[in-house]
Design a protein around this motif. Structure first.
Motif, mmCIF file in Angstrom:
data_model
loop_
_atom_site.group_PDB
_atom_site.id
_atom_site.type_symbol
_atom_site.label_atom_id
_atom_site.label_comp_id
_atom_site.label_asym_id
_atom_site.label_seq_id
_atom_site.Cartn_x
_atom_site.Cartn_y
_atom_site.Cartn_z
ATOM 1 N N ASN A 35 -54.443 20.372 -97.544
ATOM 2 C CA ASN A 35 -53.752 19.185 -97.004
ATOM 3 C C ASN A 35 -54.549 18.491 -95.916
ATOM 4 O OD1 ASN A 35 -51.361 19.688 -98.638
ATOM 5 N ND2 ASN A 35 -50.922 21.374 -97.209
ATOM 6 N N ILE A 36 -55.866 18.583 -95.990
ATOM 7 C CA ILE A 36 -56.691 18.039 -94.908
ATOM 8 C C ILE A 36 -56.661 16.517 -94.857
ATOM 9 C CG2 ILE A 36 -58.846 17.920 -96.244
ATOM 10 C CD1 ILE A 36 -60.236 18.957 -93.649
ATOM 11 N N ALA A 37 -56.362 15.864 -95.958
ATOM 12 C CA ALA A 37 -56.372 14.398 -95.980
ATOM 13 C C ALA A 37 -55.373 13.800 -94.996
ATOM 14 C CB ALA A 37 -56.083 13.894 -97.392
ATOM 15 N N THR A 38 -54.354 14.583 -94.631
ATOM 16 C CA THR A 38 -53.316 14.067 -93.722
ATOM 17 C C THR A 38 -53.218 14.864 -92.417
ATOM 18 O OG1 THR A 38 -51.667 15.438 -94.877
ATOM 19 C CG2 THR A 38 -51.938 13.159 -95.619
ATOM 20 N N ASN A 39 -54.187 15.748 -92.166
ATOM 21 C CA ASN A 39 -54.136 16.590 -90.972
ATOM 22 C C ASN A 39 -55.347 16.270 -90.087
ATOM 23 O OD1 ASN A 39 -54.408 18.808 -89.097
ATOM 24 N ND2 ASN A 39 -53.046 20.005 -90.397
ATOM 25 N N GLN A 40 -55.136 15.455 -89.067
ATOM 26 C CA GLN A 40 -56.244 14.986 -88.244
ATOM 27 C C GLN A 40 -56.898 16.100 -87.431
ATOM 28 O OE1 GLN A 40 -54.839 11.662 -85.928
ATOM 29 N NE2 GLN A 40 -54.849 10.266 -87.682
ATOM 30 N N LYS A 41 -56.107 17.071 -86.991
ATOM 31 C CA LYS A 41 -56.690 18.177 -86.229
ATOM 32 C C LYS A 41 -57.661 18.980 -87.090
ATOM 33 C CE LYS A 41 -52.925 18.798 -82.888
ATOM 34 N NZ LYS A 41 -51.906 19.744 -82.349
ATOM 35 N N GLU A 69 -56.561 21.795 -103.517
ATOM 36 C CA GLU A 69 -55.547 21.728 -104.576
ATOM 37 C C GLU A 69 -55.059 20.313 -104.866
ATOM 38 O OE1 GLU A 69 -52.529 24.450 -103.372
ATOM 39 O OE2 GLU A 69 -53.830 26.201 -103.529
ATOM 40 N N GLN A 70 -55.487 19.335 -104.070
ATOM 41 C CA GLN A 70 -55.036 17.960 -104.278
ATOM 42 C C GLN A 70 -56.238 17.018 -104.290
ATOM 43 O OE1 GLN A 70 -51.421 16.812 -101.995
ATOM 44 N NE2 GLN A 70 -51.556 18.843 -101.067
ATOM 45 N N GLU A 71 -56.136 15.981 -105.110
ATOM 46 C CA GLU A 71 -57.271 15.068 -105.257
ATOM 47 C C GLU A 71 -57.578 14.302 -103.974
ATOM 48 O OE1 GLU A 71 -57.267 12.551 -108.632
ATOM 49 O OE2 GLU A 71 -56.924 14.179 -110.071
ATOM 50 N N ASN A 72 -56.542 13.955 -103.198
ATOM 51 C CA ASN A 72 -56.826 13.233 -101.959
ATOM 52 C C ASN A 72 -57.573 14.113 -100.958
ATOM 53 O OD1 ASN A 72 -54.555 14.836 -101.533
ATOM 54 N ND2 ASN A 72 -53.599 13.389 -100.114
#
Length: 278
Positions: free
Chosen positions: A206-212, A237-240
């Motif tokens: 989920n790094i695409a939405t986790n700025q830290k 696990e996600q394309e973004n």
């Protein structure tokens, strides 16, 4: 335990759940020990793909799977922490090495990585098997990558350093696994001859939405470039997330987006001959 109520037991007594947990724990360790000694184990293979060509495997990781008496798979995460510092842990590492060598011998051009504890690199049966393979089948050794976790390295840094640096010239590649879980010093990274680093999955998921986590991974990539190490993101696990990691300069990915671990790989379906870049 959720809620405000609390159960108070007499000293020395366990709750019914405690007895169940204790029984499951004991059975699990016994099951693992019996399975290893009786040959109830196999490797499950998961691709590590190139960031520039996600459809192309760079190599595969061989993940040990243990079977209970009913032939149900017990993933390593369910038992490895209980046995990694025991004799059973050493036997598991020996089985993993044997099965890796056997698979490399059967499949031309395949490159595999295997996991090993730093404690096993001082275990004679494991090291003897590895050195015998290097001596008799150097062609197989050159298609093998050994993964050692950051936590394991930090427990025995001198042994890990000597082992990695002594064998790097024999064609085997070494990978620092689960980077970010421990407290590796830059001195250890500088002095131990790892050519690749796998970033712990908690940072890339989920790094695409986790700025830290984005800031942390950018720092890791910059460090890897400076030390000329290839950086691999896990649990992608996600394309973004993949697209963000591509833009940030990761070299390779591993995760369910590209393939789950399988006991029955179809080696002919992909380019398994691709080698990790030096």
């Amino acid at each position: 335990m959720s809620g405000k109520s609390k159960i108070v037991l007499e000293r020395g007594l366990k709750s019914p759940l405690g007895h169940v947990e204790e029984a499951i724990y004991g059975a699990s360790v016994e099951t693992v020990e019996a399975a290893v000694r009786n040959g109830r184990s196999a490797l499950a293979f998961q691709p590590v793909v190139l960031a520039s060509k996600p459809e192309q495997p760079a190599f595969y990781e061989g993940l040990i799977r243990i079977f209970d008496p009913s032939q149900r798979v017990i993933p390593a995460r369910d038992f490895i922490s209980r046995v990694e510092n025991t004799k059973t842990g050493r036997l598991i590492d020996c089985e993993t090495l044997k099965k890796t060598i056997r698979t490399l011998d059967k499949v031309d051009g395949l490159h595999l990585s295997l996991n090993v504890s730093a404690r096993s690199i001082g275990y004679a049966p494991w090291t003897d098997k590895l050195h015998t393979t290097i001596r008799k089948r150097p062609d197989l050794a050159k298609r093998m990558t050994i993964e050692i976790s950051e936590t394991s390295v930090m427990q025995l840094p001198e042994i890990a350093s000597r082992f990695v640096n002594d064998l790097s010239g024999k064609g085997i590649r070494f990978l620092l696994d689960d980077f970010g879980t421990g407290m590796s010093s830059f001195q250890n990274l500088r002095d131990i001859g790892f050519s690749m680093i796998k970033i712990d999955g908690r940072y890339s998921a989920n790094i695409a939405t986790n700025q830290k986590n984005q800031a942390v991974v950018r720092s890791m990539v910059a460090m890897g470039r400076f030390m000329k190490m290839r950086m691999i993101a896990t649990r992608v696990e996600q394309e973004n997330d993949m697209r963000w990691l591509q833009k940030t300069g990761l070299d390779a990915f591993q995760g369910h987006l590209f393939g789950i671990p399988t006991l029955n790989p179809n080696w002919a379906s992909g380019d398994h001959s691709a080698q990790p870049k030096q």
